[in-house]
Design a protein around this motif. Structure first.
Motif, short mmCIF file in Angstrom:
data_model
loop_
_atom_site.label_atom_id
_atom_site.label_comp_id
_atom_site.label_asym_id
_atom_site.label_seq_id
_atom_site.Cartn_x
_atom_site.Cartn_y
_atom_site.Cartn_z
N UNK A 186 0.84 -1.21 0.00
CA UNK A 186 0.00 0.00 0.00
C UNK A 186 0.87 1.25 0.00
N UNK A 187 1.81 1.32 0.93
CA UNK A 187 2.67 2.49 1.04
C UNK A 187 3.50 2.68 -0.23
N UNK A 188 4.02 1.60 -0.74
CA UNK A 188 4.80 1.66 -1.97
C UNK A 188 3.96 2.20 -3.13
N UNK A 189 2.73 1.72 -3.25
CA UNK A 189 1.85 2.18 -4.32
C UNK A 189 1.45 3.64 -4.19
N UNK A 190 1.49 4.16 -2.96
CA UNK A 190 1.15 5.57 -2.72
C UNK A 190 2.36 6.48 -2.81
N UNK A 191 3.50 5.91 -3.21
CA UNK A 191 4.68 6.73 -3.44
C UNK A 191 5.64 6.85 -2.29
N UNK A 192 5.44 6.05 -1.24
CA UNK A 192 6.33 6.09 -0.08
C UNK A 192 7.53 5.17 -0.33
N UNK A 193 8.70 5.60 0.09
CA UNK A 193 9.90 4.77 -0.01
C UNK A 193 9.86 3.75 1.12
N UNK A 194 9.74 2.46 0.79
CA UNK A 194 9.46 1.43 1.78
C UNK A 194 10.62 0.45 1.94
N UNK A 220 9.93 -6.90 -4.50
CA UNK A 220 11.25 -6.28 -4.73
C UNK A 220 11.28 -5.55 -6.06
N UNK A 221 10.72 -6.19 -7.10
CA UNK A 221 10.72 -5.58 -8.42
C UNK A 221 9.91 -4.28 -8.45
N UNK A 222 8.93 -4.18 -7.57
CA UNK A 222 8.11 -2.96 -7.49
C UNK A 222 8.79 -1.86 -6.67
N UNK A 223 9.95 -2.17 -6.11
CA UNK A 223 10.70 -1.14 -5.41
C UNK A 223 10.70 -1.24 -3.90
N UNK A 343 -4.78 -12.68 0.20
CA UNK A 343 -3.83 -11.75 0.79
C UNK A 343 -3.68 -10.61 -0.19
N UNK A 344 -4.00 -9.40 0.24
CA UNK A 344 -4.02 -8.28 -0.69
C UNK A 344 -2.67 -7.58 -0.75
N UNK A 345 -1.66 -8.43 -0.99
CA UNK A 345 -0.36 -7.91 -1.36
C UNK A 345 -0.46 -7.40 -2.79
N UNK A 346 0.61 -6.83 -3.27
CA UNK A 346 0.64 -6.40 -4.67
C UNK A 346 1.88 -7.01 -5.31
#
Length: 466
Positions: A186-194, A220-223, A343-346
């Motif tokens: 969620x945080x990663x998708x909202x632009x937070x550095x995780x 990992x590939x998503x950042x 599981x609502x991972x991305x």
């Protein structure tokens, strides 16, 4: 029962408590409910529902990126956290009202305060009032906890994530379970550095190993920077507004937010159960039998507080089974087998049945597995792949199904029906594929992992996209 003030007193107005109250009232029981926070429990107020809304919100960043490959020129996008939070809060308030309405229509007495158990047939409200009941149901659920480390007060839990006033620039998520992984996404998708810290070797312990590896690599590939074999040692404020995080393996990193998603504990402390002879485990779970009954015959427990399977649909089933058994004259046991889970991972996970390791520990199995780039990702230029996996056992019975990718949760619900009915691999094979979909891979996998393809006629009918 007329010797008591009510037939049923429920402590906790979450999924289990509200369902039990409604069904008991439908059978003619006089019901009272005490809730010290908000109606709806963890799922509605600070769990499944607001989390899924946040998953949706964070997922739009991927859609916006991918839209260019489909010919859309959307321009620069900006996420407005306060606007989203206000919309989320309105929806949660609406759902809470529905839960309150259920209790109102059941004509239940509602007490907005804490209740504790005095004896097998009496509860005491925080106001001091005591109420007698023929039966008492403990449905207080659980709450997240923060490890006992120096500076622990600087960390937040999943409860706090729904009330943030602003998004941080950087965040550290501690834990490797589904809650930690979901919030990292969620945080990663909202632009937070995780950065995600997990003390184990691989995230999502308890899930199928192929699923764990696939999700970790995709995250990992998503950042998302995942550090395994790593845990917190201490937190501190160095004076620059950031949080200094000391790691157990040595070293220090700075961040703006630390989310501890390292597990939950039942909220049974101080309820007065142990003194009555009600069994409580070392972790605080209420010990019950297959009928949700404790060692004290008039006291029952349902939902997360029992620790049997901490999922909202299970809590609802347990509450329903309790009420049907005690007040409806039906002997209903809540089942805890073949539980489908999302599981609502991305990317998203959907799973039901045995993992490969669990199945192999019992008997020889065949594994059918496919990884492919779904059509959705082709024009978008996204390399992320989906995973489909079937675990097949004796008699060709499908023992487990595991999916990673878009729509996995939706797919697994229907796959669970087939597996619950005892479907075999041949039943899957005979089912006509819906084309073009990702789900068709579930019924077109023909060759088990490790088995040679004897001839072109034996090869899979549809080769997944490369």
């Amino acid at each position: 029962m007329s010797d008591f003030d009510v037939d049923l007193f429920v402590i906790g107005a979450g999924s289990a408590g509200v369902r039990a109250s409604r069904v008991a009232a439908e059978h003619g029981a006089r019901v009272a409910v005490a809730e010290e926070y908000r109606f709806g429990g963890t799922c509605v107020i600070r769990g499944c529902v607001p989390k899924k809304l946040m998953v949706y919100a964070s997922g739009f960043s991927e859609m916006i990126e991918d839209a260019a490959g489909y010919g859309w020129d959307l321009g620069p996008a900006r996420f407005d956290w306060p606007r989203f939070k206000a919309a989320k809060d309105r929806e949660i308030a609406r759902l809470e009202g529905i839960y309150q309405g259920v209790l109102s229509r059941a004509e239940a007495q509602v007490f907005r305060e804490r209740a504790t158990v005095v004896d097998p047939h009496r509860v005491r409200l925080a106001s001091g009032r005591e109420i007698s009941a023929a039966h008492i149901l403990i449905a207080v659920g659980g709450a997240p906890f923060v490890p006992d480390i120096p500076g622990a007060e600087l960390a937040v839990t999943s409860n706090d994530m729904f009330e943030l006033e602003a998004l941080p620039r950087r965040a550290i998520v501690v834990g490797g379970g589904y809650v930690a992984c979901e919030f990292a996404g969620i945080l990663n998708g909202l632009g937070v550095e995780v950065t995600q810290l997990y003390r184990g070797e691989r995230i999502l312990r308890g899930f199928d190993d192929d699923v764990r590896l696939h999700v970790e690599e995709a995250m990992r590939a998503r950042g998302i920077d995942i550090w395994t074999g790593t845990d917190l040692a201490a937190l501190a404020r160095p004076g620059n507004g950031a949080i200094a995080v000391t790691l157990d393996r040595g070293g220090e990193i700075e961040t703006d937010l630390v989310l501890c998603a390292t597990g939950r504990r039942p909220t049974t402390a101080g309820l007065g159960l142990e003194s009555l002879g009600v069994g409580v485990s070392k972790k605080g779970h209420v010990v019950v039998d297959e009928w949700s009954q404790t060692a004290v015959p008039s006291i029952y427990a349902a939902g997360d507080v029992t620790g049997r399977a901490e999922l909202t649909p299970i809590a609802i089933r347990e509450g329903q089974a309790f009420a049907e058994t005690v007040f409806g004259g039906l002997a209903v046991k809540p089942e805890h087998v073949l539980i489908p889970t999302a599981v609502f991972t991305q990317p998203e996970v959907g799973t039901v049945g045995l993992t490969e390791a669990e199945a192999r520990a019992r008997a020889p199995v065949e594994i059918y597995r496919a990884t492919f780039r779904p059509m959705l990702n082709i024009l978008a230029g996204r390399d992320e792949r989906m995973l489909m996996k079937l675990v097949v056992g004796e008699g060709r019975k499908v023992l487990g199904c595991h999916i990673v990718g878009h729509g996995a949760g939706e797919m697994i619900q229907l796959a669970a029906v087939a597996i619950r009915m005892g479907a075999t691999k041949e039943d899957f094979d005979r089912t006509i594929a819906v084309h073009p979909t990702a789900a068709e891979e579930l019924v077109t996998m023909r060759t088990p992992v490790g088995a040679p393809v004897a001839s072109p006629a034996m090869a899979p009918e549809r080769t997944p996209a490369a």
